[in-house]
Design a protein around this motif. Structure first.
Motif, PDB file in Angstrom:
ATOM      1  N   VAL A 130       0.968  -1.027  -0.075  1.00  0.00           N
ATOM      2  CA  VAL A 130      -0.234  -0.023  -0.062  1.00  0.00           C
ATOM      3  C   VAL A 130       0.962   1.167  -0.121  1.00  0.00           C
ATOM      4  O   VAL A 130       0.571   2.171  -0.886  1.00  0.00           O
ATOM      5  CB  VAL A 130      -0.813  -0.052   1.155  1.00  0.00           C
ATOM      6  N   GLY A 131       1.864   1.165   0.951  1.00  0.00           N
ATOM      7  CA  GLY A 131       2.877   2.435   0.888  1.00  0.00           C
ATOM      8  C   GLY A 131       3.530   2.551  -0.579  1.00  0.00           C
ATOM      9  O   GLY A 131       3.460   3.803  -0.823  1.00  0.00           O
ATOM     10  N   TYR A 132       3.929   1.311  -1.263  1.00  0.00           N
ATOM     11  CA  TYR A 132       4.528   1.614  -2.562  1.00  0.00           C
ATOM     12  C   TYR A 132       3.487   2.409  -3.558  1.00  0.00           C
ATOM     13  O   TYR A 132       3.775   3.413  -4.203  1.00  0.00           O
ATOM     14  CB  TYR A 132       4.640   0.108  -3.098  1.00  0.00           C
ATOM     15  N   ASN A 133       2.359   1.992  -3.423  1.00  0.00           N
ATOM     16  CA  ASN A 133       0.990   2.652  -4.304  1.00  0.00           C
ATOM     17  C   ASN A 133       1.012   3.978  -3.819  1.00  0.00           C
ATOM     18  O   ASN A 133       1.042   4.848  -4.904  1.00  0.00           O
ATOM     19  CB  ASN A 133      -0.198   2.144  -3.961  1.00  0.00           C
ATOM     20  N   LEU A 134       1.184   4.396  -2.829  1.00  0.00           N
ATOM     21  CA  LEU A 134       0.884   5.854  -2.481  1.00  0.00           C
ATOM     22  C   LEU A 134       2.287   6.594  -2.832  1.00  0.00           C
ATOM     23  O   LEU A 134       2.033   7.829  -3.327  1.00  0.00           O
ATOM     24  CB  LEU A 134       0.978   5.813  -0.831  1.00  0.00           C
ATOM     25  N   GLN A 135       3.280   5.788  -2.921  1.00  0.00           N
ATOM     26  CA  GLN A 135       4.620   6.481  -3.363  1.00  0.00           C
ATOM     27  C   GLN A 135       4.208   7.023  -4.832  1.00  0.00           C
ATOM     28  O   GLN A 135       4.633   7.990  -5.234  1.00  0.00           O
ATOM     29  CB  GLN A 135       5.667   5.771  -3.204  1.00  0.00           C
ATOM     30  N   SER A 136       3.863   6.091  -5.599  1.00  0.00           N
ATOM     31  CA  SER A 136       3.641   6.357  -6.919  1.00  0.00           C
ATOM     32  C   SER A 136       2.643   7.440  -7.266  1.00  0.00           C
ATOM     33  O   SER A 136       2.916   8.340  -8.156  1.00  0.00           O
ATOM     34  CB  SER A 136       3.395   5.067  -7.616  1.00  0.00           C
ATOM     35  N   ILE A 137       1.677   7.423  -6.373  1.00  0.00           N
ATOM     36  CA  ILE A 137       0.644   8.363  -6.549  1.00  0.00           C
ATOM     37  C   ILE A 137       1.250   9.703  -6.263  1.00  0.00           C
ATOM     38  O   ILE A 137       1.146  10.855  -7.041  1.00  0.00           O
ATOM     39  CB  ILE A 137      -0.734   8.336  -5.839  1.00  0.00           C
ATOM     40  N   THR A 138       1.875   9.814  -5.173  1.00  0.00           N
ATOM     41  CA  THR A 138       2.721  11.135  -4.983  1.00  0.00           C
ATOM     42  C   THR A 138       3.650  11.485  -5.867  1.00  0.00           C
ATOM     43  O   THR A 138       3.680  13.041  -6.110  1.00  0.00           O
ATOM     44  CB  THR A 138       3.610  10.983  -3.655  1.00  0.00           C
ATOM     45  N   ARG A 197      -5.209   9.894  -3.686  1.00  0.00           N
ATOM     46  CA  ARG A 197      -3.761   9.749  -2.524  1.00  0.00           C
ATOM     47  C   ARG A 197      -4.342   9.810  -1.256  1.00  0.00           C
ATOM     48  O   ARG A 197      -4.150   8.948  -0.325  1.00  0.00           O
ATOM     49  CB  ARG A 197      -2.839  11.015  -2.710  1.00  0.00           C
ATOM     50  N   ASP A 198      -5.404  10.666  -1.008  1.00  0.00           N
ATOM     51  CA  ASP A 198      -6.053  10.782   0.482  1.00  0.00           C
ATOM     52  C   ASP A 198      -6.659   9.419   0.526  1.00  0.00           C
ATOM     53  O   ASP A 198      -6.821   8.823   1.757  1.00  0.00           O
ATOM     54  CB  ASP A 198      -7.039  11.770   0.365  1.00  0.00           C
ATOM     55  N   LYS A 199      -7.314   8.816  -0.343  1.00  0.00           N
ATOM     56  CA  LYS A 199      -8.008   7.801  -0.079  1.00  0.00           C
ATOM     57  C   LYS A 199      -6.791   6.462   0.319  1.00  0.00           C
ATOM     58  O   LYS A 199      -7.176   5.814   1.192  1.00  0.00           O
ATOM     59  CB  LYS A 199      -8.651   6.966  -1.460  1.00  0.00           C
ATOM     60  N   LYS A 200      -5.720   6.498  -0.758  1.00  0.00           N
ATOM     61  CA  LYS A 200      -4.699   5.416  -0.252  1.00  0.00           C
ATOM     62  C   LYS A 200      -4.285   5.638   1.183  1.00  0.00           C
ATOM     63  O   LYS A 200      -3.797   4.701   1.880  1.00  0.00           O
ATOM     64  CB  LYS A 200      -3.614   5.562  -1.309  1.00  0.00           C
ATOM     65  N   MET A 201      -4.148   6.986   1.448  1.00  0.00           N
ATOM     66  CA  MET A 201      -3.541   7.465   2.772  1.00  0.00           C
ATOM     67  C   MET A 201      -4.275   6.713   3.931  1.00  0.00           C
ATOM     68  O   MET A 201      -3.788   6.135   4.925  1.00  0.00           O
ATOM     69  CB  MET A 201      -3.561   8.821   2.861  1.00  0.00           C
ATOM     70  N   GLU A 202      -5.840   6.984   3.645  1.00  0.00           N
ATOM     71  CA  GLU A 202      -6.727   6.408   4.782  1.00  0.00           C
ATOM     72  C   GLU A 202      -6.513   4.913   4.926  1.00  0.00           C
ATOM     73  O   GLU A 202      -6.613   4.144   5.894  1.00  0.00           O
ATOM     74  CB  GLU A 202      -8.247   6.787   4.270  1.00  0.00           C
ATOM     75  N   GLN A 203      -6.549   4.260   3.450  1.00  0.00           N
ATOM     76  CA  GLN A 203      -6.355   3.021   3.510  1.00  0.00           C
ATOM     77  C   GLN A 203      -5.188   2.515   4.386  1.00  0.00           C
ATOM     78  O   GLN A 203      -5.248   1.485   5.189  1.00  0.00           O
ATOM     79  CB  GLN A 203      -6.197   2.224   1.935  1.00  0.00           C
ATOM     80  N   LEU A 204      -4.089   3.130   4.092  1.00  0.00           N
ATOM     81  CA  LEU A 204      -2.929   2.627   4.693  1.00  0.00           C
ATOM     82  C   LEU A 204      -3.007   2.671   6.249  1.00  0.00           C
ATOM     83  O   LEU A 204      -2.470   1.993   6.984  1.00  0.00           O
ATOM     84  CB  LEU A 204      -1.696   3.785   4.475  1.00  0.00           C
ATOM     85  N   LEU A 205      -3.603   3.958   6.635  1.00  0.00           N
ATOM     86  CA  LEU A 205      -3.759   4.344   8.138  1.00  0.00           C
ATOM     87  C   LEU A 205      -4.652   2.905   8.654  1.00  0.00           C
ATOM     88  O   LEU A 205      -4.313   2.568   9.658  1.00  0.00           O
ATOM     89  CB  LEU A 205      -4.563   5.598   8.346  1.00  0.00           C
ATOM     90  N   ALA A 206      -5.833   2.719   8.022  1.00  0.00           N
ATOM     91  CA  ALA A 206      -6.560   1.511   8.363  1.00  0.00           C
ATOM     92  C   ALA A 206      -5.648   0.379   8.651  1.00  0.00           C
ATOM     93  O   ALA A 206      -5.909  -0.327   9.573  1.00  0.00           O
ATOM     94  CB  ALA A 206      -7.839   1.360   7.815  1.00  0.00           C
ATOM     95  N   LEU A 207      -4.958   0.180   7.621  1.00  0.00           N
ATOM     96  CA  LEU A 207      -4.101  -1.132   7.699  1.00  0.00           C
ATOM     97  C   LEU A 207      -3.060  -1.187   8.574  1.00  0.00           C
ATOM     98  O   LEU A 207      -2.998  -2.261   9.480  1.00  0.00           O
ATOM     99  CB  LEU A 207      -3.337  -1.309   6.250  1.00  0.00           C
ATOM    100  N   ILE A 208      -2.448  -0.176   9.053  1.00  0.00           N
ATOM    101  CA  ILE A 208      -1.461   0.243   9.924  1.00  0.00           C
ATOM    102  C   ILE A 208      -2.160  -0.335  11.224  1.00  0.00           C
ATOM    103  O   ILE A 208      -1.576  -0.898  12.370  1.00  0.00           O
ATOM    104  CB  ILE A 208      -0.783   1.378  10.097  1.00  0.00           C
ATOM    105  N   LEU A 209      -3.479   0.537  11.550  1.00  0.00           N
ATOM    106  CA  LEU A 209      -4.167   0.185  12.807  1.00  0.00           C
ATOM    107  C   LEU A 209      -4.530  -1.182  13.031  1.00  0.00           C
ATOM    108  O   LEU A 209      -4.322  -1.684  14.087  1.00  0.00           O
ATOM    109  CB  LEU A 209      -5.434   1.053  12.567  1.00  0.00           C
TER     110      LEU A 209
END
Lengths: 137, 763
Positions: free
Chosen positions: B42-50, B186-198
């Motif tokens: 998920v982090g990698y995905n976020l990176q590419s969007i950024t 990106r925001d969506k992915k961010m949320e996903q990441l946060l949820a995943l981390i949680l």
């Protein structure tokens, strides 16, 4: 009409003596007497007549014994509340126990001597005709 | 990789020998690994969007830059044309910058075909504009500012600029839209990441907790297993302590680990002297036997056990002892380190017993010789005494018989002929013999004889039966016989029986007479008892029926006395008094008789009676008399006894009444009750200081209706003491009196601990 006392005793002289003594104590108290158990039951079961306040019942009777009479009285729904006091010469423990088991209110041994007898009648009348309360239903 | 993983496993395995523990550890590990994989993805995905956002931003910036640079160019051109100041001349740097900006823009959009097209258009316009500007500058340089201005005023440059602006604006707009979309994504992915981390954190916590619980359980199991081991060791020690034979547990190097209590006690060694010592060092090196050491070595290396090795040696304080040694290898729990359990058994006595048996055998042989000699002598003596026996048998009129069961022939002596009176000279068979027996007894006798032949039984019988003589007379005989058996097991059977027969006709006749007499006596007794009982019943009923009229009579005499006109003539007065006296007396007599009936003929109930309480009850009924006479009572401590309360009350009541009645009116009454306990029972005494009894009449006072005094002096019925005697004798006791005339008397009676009739009636 004043309530009355029923005497059941096969010795007529005893009944007579009791009536005499009663008269000297309280002339207003009437007595009804029976010399056998059957006679006593017949009188009591006659619904036209008023029930006595208390029955003084001798145990040794010709025919039905006093205990048999007591048993039949206590079986009869109309008569079962009539107080019955046993008045006997004998004091065999077996008889006393059976009398109370059958629902007798008292068991008295006949007192010896005139003075004692008179005293007894005074107490007896005092209790049953002055102090005791009754169910009139 | 596989190697390293397996080496890790091995390491884990060595740390945690429990396989289940390894499983949970691995599970935790795999979970954490998977979780971090997802997070990385998920982090990698976020990176590419950024990256893409940054790229888009750069495109916009670059387009804007180109646009501004173009505007700069325009305004410089205007400035130069208007002022002629060379400073406004388009600098070559600006051109380079524009070209740079364009090429970097092109580089940025290299991958996007639609953008590339638009950028191409932009470049074309920019180049056109640049050419136009160049041309204008050339005009300005060559023809002077006016034509240049004129040319400028044609607004071609402006128009071109306008077009450039439009293109760049459209690119910007497009890119901005794209930027917006990318941001949202990106925001969506961010949320996903946060949820995943949680989720990951929670998951890890759960797994950690689970692992902790598992680990704890495992550790507890381990410690339980340790405790079990400890217990096992303890119980082993207990066993070693409990076994009566001395036991030793040896380490592989033959040092003693522990020893049983019995070992310490037997060899009188302390724990310090034994534990961690080599076995052959123990005590005074009694166990240092090379062969024993070798055998123990074998137990360790080759065999599992060593059994029944005998060691005989002199032990301190015990002397010479022989020990039977057994050893067995057992697991110590540590591989390669076996232990040995050594048990010792004292067989000194057995060895000596064996010696004794040998000696005894020798003695036995000697005795055998002696015995044979003695038997020979005895046989001689017997031969002599047989003669005596014959004489004795004849004198006793004892018939002897010998039954050969196999051939069924009965042989007999001459006396048998006399007793049975009928036997022929030839031997008889058993059925023939039975025929002579009285027919009523025949079956019984036959059964007894055949029972006696049963090989399972004792082979003995004893019978008394009748024999019918040939003349028809019946005689009685007593027969006793013993059967002898032969064979073993199923073959075993009776082969011979030998017996005696005795004429008992005279004895039987006498017995018959006695029996007859006894029977008629019993019949008479029963009749008598029956009539007695009838009489007693009659007396009891009569007394009951008499009571009412007698009492009534008393009442009427009282009535007469009261209602007679007074004064009466003295004759009449006396008559009334006598009537009254007799009425009272007969009433008292009846009461006493009734008491007799009550005490004697009512059901005998036996219960524990506290005599102290009972005497108090009796005294209560006597209260008026006690008060009138002012009697002094001394009552000793009385026991509780098993008895009939009615009878006991009657006895004590009558004795006390008696003491009160026969008081000496000149002195204060003193009455005492005492009790003595003896082995057989209790002895009671009721003592008074009354008038006493003339020794002449001492026995008469206990007779029914006996009176020593007139009613005028002392009233009474003469029943009380008689009843007491009757009751006490009914118990099997005795009643009596000691008295001094004029001083007082003491009536004593005893109560046996086993009161006879009470025992009989309660049984």
């Amino acid at each position: 009409m004043k309530p009355h006392l029923m005497l059941v005793d096969d010795a007529t002289d005893q009944v007579y003596l009791m009536q005499m003594l009663l008269k000297t104590i309280d002339p207003e108290i009437r007595t009804v007497s029976a010399s056998t158990g059957d006679e006593a039951l017949k009188i009591l079961q006659d619904e036209t007549k008023i029930l006595p306040r208390v029955v003084l019942l001798d145990l040794k009777l010709a025919g039905k014994t006093g205990l048999e009479v007591l048993k039949e009285l206590k079986k009869d729904p109309r008569l079962k509340r009539v107080p019955v006091c046993i008045f006997s010469n004998a004091d065999l423990e077996a008889d006393i126990c059976e009398a109370y088991d059958l629902g007798a209110n008292f068991y008295f041994k006949k007192p010896i001597g005139l003075i004692e007898l008179k005293k007894f009648i005074e107490y007896f009348v005092g209790i049953w005709f002055r102090y005791a309360s009754f169910c009139t239903r | 990789m596989i190697l390293s993983v397996s080496s890790i496993f091995r390491a884990i395995n060595s740390l945690m020998p429990e396989r289940r523990l390894l499983g949970s550890f691995l599970f935790t590990f795999v979970c954490i690994f998977a979780l971090s994989g997802v997070v990385v993805y998920v982090g990698y995905n976020l990176q590419s969007i950024t990256n893409s956002i940054v790229h888009t931003g750069n495109v916009i910036k670059q387009v804007e830059r180109v646009e501004f640079q173009m505007k700069d160019l325009e305004s410089m051109n205007w400035g130069y044309i208007a002022t002629g100041d060379k400073a406004f001349l388009t600098s070559p740097e600006l051109l380079t910058m524009i070209s740079n900006s364009l090429s970097s823009l092109e580089r940025l959009v290299d991958k996007d075909s639609s953008l590339r097209e638009k950028v191409g258009q932009l470049r074309a316009k920019v180049e056109t504009r640049l050419k136009f500007a160049e041309r204008t500058l050339e005009i300005a340089n060559t023809l002077g500012p006016i034509p240049a201005l004129k040319r400028m005023k044609e607004r071609v440059g402006l128009k071109l600029n306008e077009e450039i602006r439009e293109i760049s604006q459209s690119i910007i707009k497009e890119q901005e839209t794209k930027l917006e979309e990318e941001r949202i994504e990106r925001d969506k992915k961010m949320e996903q990441l946060l949820a995943l981390i949680l989720i990951g954190i929670v998951g890890i916590f759960v797994i950690l907790f689970y692992s902790y619980v598992r680990l704890r359980a495992q550790i507890q199991n381990l410690s339980l297993a340790d405790q079990k081991k400890l217990r096992a060791v303890n119980s082993l020690q207990n066993i070693v302590d409990t076994v009566r034979d001395p036991l030793l547990i040896l380490e592989g190097d033959l040092t003693v680990i522990s020893a049983g209590r019995s070992f310490y006690e037997t060899f009188n060694l302390s724990q310090d002297q034994t534990e961690k010592k080599f076995i052959y060092e123990l005590g005074e090196r009694e166990w240092d036997i090379p062969e024993f050491r070798k055998l123990l070595g074998e137990v360790l290396s080759k065999k599992d056990e060593l059994s029944d090795f005998e060691v005989t040696n002199i032990f301190p304080q015990m002397g010479q002892k022989t020990w039977l040694v057994s050893a067995r290898r057992m697991s110590s729990g540590i591989p390669g380190l076996p232990r040995i359990l050594v048990s010792l058994k004292d067989i000194t006595e057995r060895t000596s017993a064996e010696n004794r048996v040998k000696r005894a055998n020798l003695e036995l042989n000697i005795l055998k010789g002696e015995l044979e000699e003695r038997v020979e002598n005895r046989t001689q003596e017997l031969l002599k005494s047989e003669g005596f026996l014959k004489l004795a048998v004849r004198a006793a009129k004892l018939g002897l018989f010998d039954h050969d069961i196999v051939n069924d022939k009965i042989y007999w002596t001459d006396e048998m002929q006399t007793i049975c009176g009928f036997l022929p000279k030839a031997p008889l068979s058993l059925p023939e013999f039975l025929k002579r027996i009285h027919q009523d007894d025949r079956e019984k006798v036959a059964k007894a004889i055949f029972d006696c032949f049963d090989p399972e039984g004792n082979g003995f019988y004893s019978m008394e039966h009748r024999i019918v003589f040939s003349d028809g007379t019946v005689h009685w005989a007593s027969m006793k016989a013993q059967a002898y058996f032969a064979g073993e097991g199923k073959e075993r059977r009776a082969v011979r029986s030998v017996g005696v027969i005795l004429d008992i006709t005279d004895r039987k006749r006498a017995e018959g007479l006695i029996q007859q007499a006894l029977e008629s006596l019993a019949r008479e007794k029963a009749k008598l008892e029956e009539s007695n009982k009838g009489l007693e019943r009659f007396a009891s009923i009569a007394a009951h029926d008499l009571r009412a009229p007698i009492r009534s009579m008393g009442l009427w005499v009282d009535m007469l006395e009261q209602y007679m006109p007074k004064p009466l003539p003295s004759e009449l007065e006396n008559a009334i008094q006598f009537l009254k006296l007799n009425a009272v007396k007969s009433a008292a007599l009846i009461e006493d008789l009734l008491e007799v009936a009550k005490v004697k003929y009512s059901d005998i109930i036996v219960e524990t009676v506290d005599l102290n309480k009972m005497v108090q009850q009796v005294l209560w009924t006597l209260k008026p008399d006690l008060e009138n006479t002012k009697a002094q009572l001394k009552i000793g401590k009385l026991p509780s006894i098993e008895g009939n309360p009615c009878q006991l009350e009657s006895v004590f009541g009558n004795l006390l009444r008696n003491a009160l009645t026969y008081r000496d009116k000149t002195r204060a009454v003193e009455i005492s009750i005492d009790c003595n306990e003896t082995e057989q029972g209790y002895e009671f005494a009721v003592k008074d200081n009354g008038i006493g009894i003339d020794p002449e009449f001492k026995d008469r006072i206990f007779e029914m209706f006996e009176r020593l005094h007139t009613d005028d002096d002392y009233p009474g019925t003469g029943i009380g003491l008689a009843l007491c005697k009757n009751i006490v004798e009914g118990w099997g006791g005795k009643i009596g009196v000691t008295s001094v005339l004029g001083k007082g008397s003491s009536i004593f009676f005893n109560y046996p601990k086993k009161a006879i009739n009470l025992e009989r009636k309660s049984a």
